[in-house]
Design a protein around this motif. Structure first.
Motif, PDB file in Angstrom:
ATOM      1  N   ASP A  66      35.515  44.838  28.882  1.00 40.04           N
ATOM      2  CA  ASP A  66      35.787  46.225  28.537  1.00 40.04           C
ATOM      3  C   ASP A  66      36.696  46.822  29.613  1.00 40.04           C
ATOM      4  O   ASP A  66      36.248  47.151  30.700  1.00 40.04           O
ATOM      5  CB  ASP A  66      34.482  46.999  28.438  1.00 40.04           C
ATOM      6  N   GLN A  67      37.988  46.943  29.279  1.00 39.68           N
ATOM      7  CA  GLN A  67      38.950  47.408  30.249  1.00 39.68           C
ATOM      8  C   GLN A  67      38.817  48.906  30.434  1.00 39.68           C
ATOM      9  O   GLN A  67      39.007  49.678  29.503  1.00 39.68           O
ATOM     10  CB  GLN A  67      40.379  47.078  29.767  1.00 39.68           C
ATOM     11  N   TYR A 116      40.462  58.278  42.340  1.00 43.88           N
ATOM     12  CA  TYR A 116      41.554  57.826  43.194  1.00 43.88           C
ATOM     13  C   TYR A 116      42.284  56.740  42.449  1.00 43.88           C
ATOM     14  O   TYR A 116      41.647  55.820  41.897  1.00 43.88           O
ATOM     15  CB  TYR A 116      40.998  57.317  44.525  1.00 43.88           C
ATOM     16  N   LEU A 166      45.849  54.116  42.188  1.00 44.73           N
ATOM     17  CA  LEU A 166      46.867  53.418  42.981  1.00 44.73           C
ATOM     18  C   LEU A 166      47.784  52.624  42.063  1.00 44.73           C
ATOM     19  O   LEU A 166      47.386  52.222  40.961  1.00 44.73           O
ATOM     20  CB  LEU A 166      46.220  52.442  43.964  1.00 44.73           C
ATOM     21  N   TYR A 171      50.169  49.118  42.394  1.00 44.69           N
ATOM     22  CA  TYR A 171      50.523  47.956  43.166  1.00 44.69           C
ATOM     23  C   TYR A 171      51.708  47.274  42.484  1.00 44.69           C
ATOM     24  O   TYR A 171      51.846  47.308  41.261  1.00 44.69           O
ATOM     25  CB  TYR A 171      49.355  46.961  43.245  1.00 44.69           C
ATOM     26  N   LYS A 178      53.805  43.528  42.241  1.00 46.24           N
ATOM     27  CA  LYS A 178      53.582  42.107  42.506  1.00 46.24           C
ATOM     28  C   LYS A 178      54.813  41.293  42.126  1.00 46.24           C
ATOM     29  O   LYS A 178      55.265  41.317  40.975  1.00 46.24           O
ATOM     30  CB  LYS A 178      52.353  41.619  41.729  1.00 46.24           C
ATOM     31  N   PRO A 226      49.592  41.159  45.187  1.00 44.56           N
ATOM     32  CA  PRO A 226      50.001  42.545  44.943  1.00 44.56           C
ATOM     33  C   PRO A 226      50.160  43.296  46.261  1.00 44.56           C
ATOM     34  O   PRO A 226      49.396  43.077  47.199  1.00 44.56           O
ATOM     35  CB  PRO A 226      48.834  43.117  44.120  1.00 44.56           C
ATOM     36  N   PHE A 247      50.531  47.240  47.920  1.00 47.92           N
ATOM     37  CA  PHE A 247      50.293  48.650  47.649  1.00 47.92           C
ATOM     38  C   PHE A 247      51.617  49.419  47.618  1.00 47.92           C
ATOM     39  O   PHE A 247      52.492  49.231  48.473  1.00 47.92           O
ATOM     40  CB  PHE A 247      49.376  49.232  48.727  1.00 47.92           C
ATOM     41  N   PHE A 278      50.847  46.936  38.698  1.00 46.87           N
ATOM     42  CA  PHE A 278      49.442  47.105  38.329  1.00 46.87           C
ATOM     43  C   PHE A 278      48.988  48.511  38.669  1.00 46.87           C
ATOM     44  O   PHE A 278      49.218  49.004  39.781  1.00 46.87           O
ATOM     45  CB  PHE A 278      48.552  46.112  39.079  1.00 46.87           C
ATOM     46  N   ARG A 309      39.635  53.958  41.151  1.00 47.42           N
ATOM     47  CA  ARG A 309      38.382  53.784  41.895  1.00 47.42           C
ATOM     48  C   ARG A 309      37.444  54.951  41.616  1.00 47.42           C
ATOM     49  O   ARG A 309      37.855  56.109  41.692  1.00 47.42           O
ATOM     50  CB  ARG A 309      38.697  53.720  43.380  1.00 47.42           C
ATOM     51  N   ASN A 328      34.704  49.794  44.431  1.00 45.71           N
ATOM     52  CA  ASN A 328      35.792  48.852  44.233  1.00 45.71           C
ATOM     53  C   ASN A 328      36.802  49.358  43.212  1.00 45.71           C
ATOM     54  O   ASN A 328      36.550  50.278  42.446  1.00 45.71           O
ATOM     55  CB  ASN A 328      35.227  47.517  43.781  1.00 45.71           C
ATOM     56  N   LEU A 329      37.953  48.726  43.233  1.00 46.77           N
ATOM     57  CA  LEU A 329      39.044  49.082  42.333  1.00 46.77           C
ATOM     58  C   LEU A 329      38.897  48.389  40.980  1.00 46.77           C
ATOM     59  O   LEU A 329      38.448  47.244  40.910  1.00 46.77           O
ATOM     60  CB  LEU A 329      40.379  48.667  42.945  1.00 46.77           C
ATOM     61  N   PHE A 364      41.429  47.291  37.917  1.00 49.17           N
ATOM     62  CA  PHE A 364      42.861  47.095  37.688  1.00 49.17           C
ATOM     63  C   PHE A 364      43.178  47.004  36.208  1.00 49.17           C
ATOM     64  O   PHE A 364      42.369  46.527  35.405  1.00 49.17           O
ATOM     65  CB  PHE A 364      43.329  45.789  38.358  1.00 49.17           C
ATOM     66  N   GLY A 365      44.393  47.427  35.860  1.00 49.59           N
ATOM     67  CA  GLY A 365      44.938  47.162  34.544  1.00 49.59           C
ATOM     68  C   GLY A 365      45.503  45.758  34.495  1.00 49.59           C
ATOM     69  O   GLY A 365      45.478  45.024  35.481  1.00 49.59           O
ATOM     70  N   THR A 366      46.030  45.382  33.336  1.00 48.31           N
ATOM     71  CA  THR A 366      46.543  44.023  33.150  1.00 48.31           C
ATOM     72  C   THR A 366      47.992  43.875  33.579  1.00 48.31           C
ATOM     73  O   THR A 366      48.524  42.782  33.570  1.00 48.31           O
ATOM     74  CB  THR A 366      46.409  43.588  31.684  1.00 48.31           C
ATOM     75  N   TYR A 369      39.221  38.502  43.971  1.00 48.86           N
ATOM     76  CA  TYR A 369      39.648  38.802  42.613  1.00 48.86           C
ATOM     77  C   TYR A 369      40.088  37.521  41.914  1.00 48.86           C
ATOM     78  O   TYR A 369      40.500  36.557  42.537  1.00 48.86           O
ATOM     79  CB  TYR A 369      40.862  39.750  42.609  1.00 48.86           C
ATOM     80  N   GLY A 388      43.835  40.395  33.379  1.00 48.65           N
ATOM     81  CA  GLY A 388      44.444  40.946  34.580  1.00 48.65           C
ATOM     82  C   GLY A 388      43.645  40.598  35.819  1.00 48.65           C
ATOM     83  O   GLY A 388      43.073  39.513  35.927  1.00 48.65           O
ATOM     84  N   LEU A 389      43.574  41.530  36.743  1.00 49.44           N
ATOM     85  CA  LEU A 389      42.853  41.323  38.002  1.00 49.44           C
ATOM     86  C   LEU A 389      41.407  41.779  37.836  1.00 49.44           C
ATOM     87  O   LEU A 389      41.142  42.946  37.589  1.00 49.44           O
ATOM     88  CB  LEU A 389      43.505  42.116  39.124  1.00 49.44           C
ATOM     89  N   PHE A 398      46.399  42.466  49.924  1.00 49.13           N
ATOM     90  CA  PHE A 398      46.132  41.197  49.253  1.00 49.13           C
ATOM     91  C   PHE A 398      46.795  40.019  49.948  1.00 49.13           C
ATOM     92  O   PHE A 398      47.896  40.144  50.516  1.00 49.13           O
ATOM     93  CB  PHE A 398      46.655  41.242  47.818  1.00 49.13           C
TER      94      PHE A 398
END
Lengths: 111, 114
Positions: A1-2, A32, A34, A36, A38, A44, A46, A89, A93, A98-99, A101-103, B35, B42-43, B105
């Protein structure tokens, strides 16, 4: 579940034009956010962040916009440069945790 | 300054074998994260440590995965026995504390299980 979604897997933009990368989230506890960047075969790195108390944060060519009511944020890159070609990405948070992330969205800047 | 260092960069092994991934966080950072990156999801966070203590391992897929952080400068992620569906890129990241501190990372370990 994203909980963090980047619905565009790829984006192509001409050099010098604006790149707009989008991100949607579902968790209202996220405070918060962010972005990233890559490159292939690297981790990745920041890029820029924004707290939920703001709606805009700018750093040089990069600006992040946050629309809390729509649970949407975007990254604007202007002007786009070929070196910006990478996978971007979005991450979020919920408090001091923890973070998520999207795909990712692959940006290609065409010279 | 040295960033997060992961080893090996690439690992190819046959299913059933034990795999150990290693990570050296940035000196002075007290939070460490593992990760896994796949095309579909994704991650994904597998586990994270704060001051060498595992805080959240809810992302660890199953009992075949284990992670340790014996000291502030070293962590391992172990898969035993490995399966082809474990094939992915595994990233380690570190940060100083919680809050609005970005994670840094490593360059990842590309794992292929045949």
């Amino acid at each position: 579940d994203q909980q963090v979604k980047q619905n565009s897997p790829s984006l192509s933009v001409q050099e010098g034009r604006i790149s707009i990368l989008n991100c949607d989230y579902t968790n209202s506890m996220f405070d918060y956010f962010l972005w990233y960047k890559k490159y292939p075969a690297e981790g990745p790195t920041f890029l820029i962040s924004i707290s939920s108390i703001k709606d805009k944060n700018e750093d040089g060519r990069f600006t992040v916009f946050l629309n809390k009511s729509a649970k949407h944020l975007s990254l604007h890159i202007v002007p786009s440069q070929p070196g910006d070609s990478a996978v971007y990405f979005c991450a979020a948070r919920p408090g001091a945790n923890n973070l998520f992330f999207g795909t990712g969205t692959r940006l290609t800047v065409i010279p | 300054d040295a960033g997060v260092i992961q080893s090996p960069r690439h690992e190819v092994t046959e299913m059933g074998q034990e795999v150990t991934l290693r990570c050296k966080p940035i000196s002075g950072h007290n939070s460490l994260f593992w990760y896994r990156q796949t095309m579909m999801r994704g991650l994904e966070l597998l586990i994270y440590f704060n001051n060498n203590v595992p805080i959240d391992d809810s992302g660890m897929p199953e009992d075949r995965f284990s992670a340790k952080m014996p000291n502030a400068s070293f962590s391992t992620l172990k898969i035993q026995p490995s399966e082809p569906r474990d094939s992915a890129v595994y990233f380690c990241a570190s940060s100083f504390g919680y809050g609005n501190q970005p994670q840094h990372f490593g360059d990842g370990t590309r794992l292929s299980i045949l």
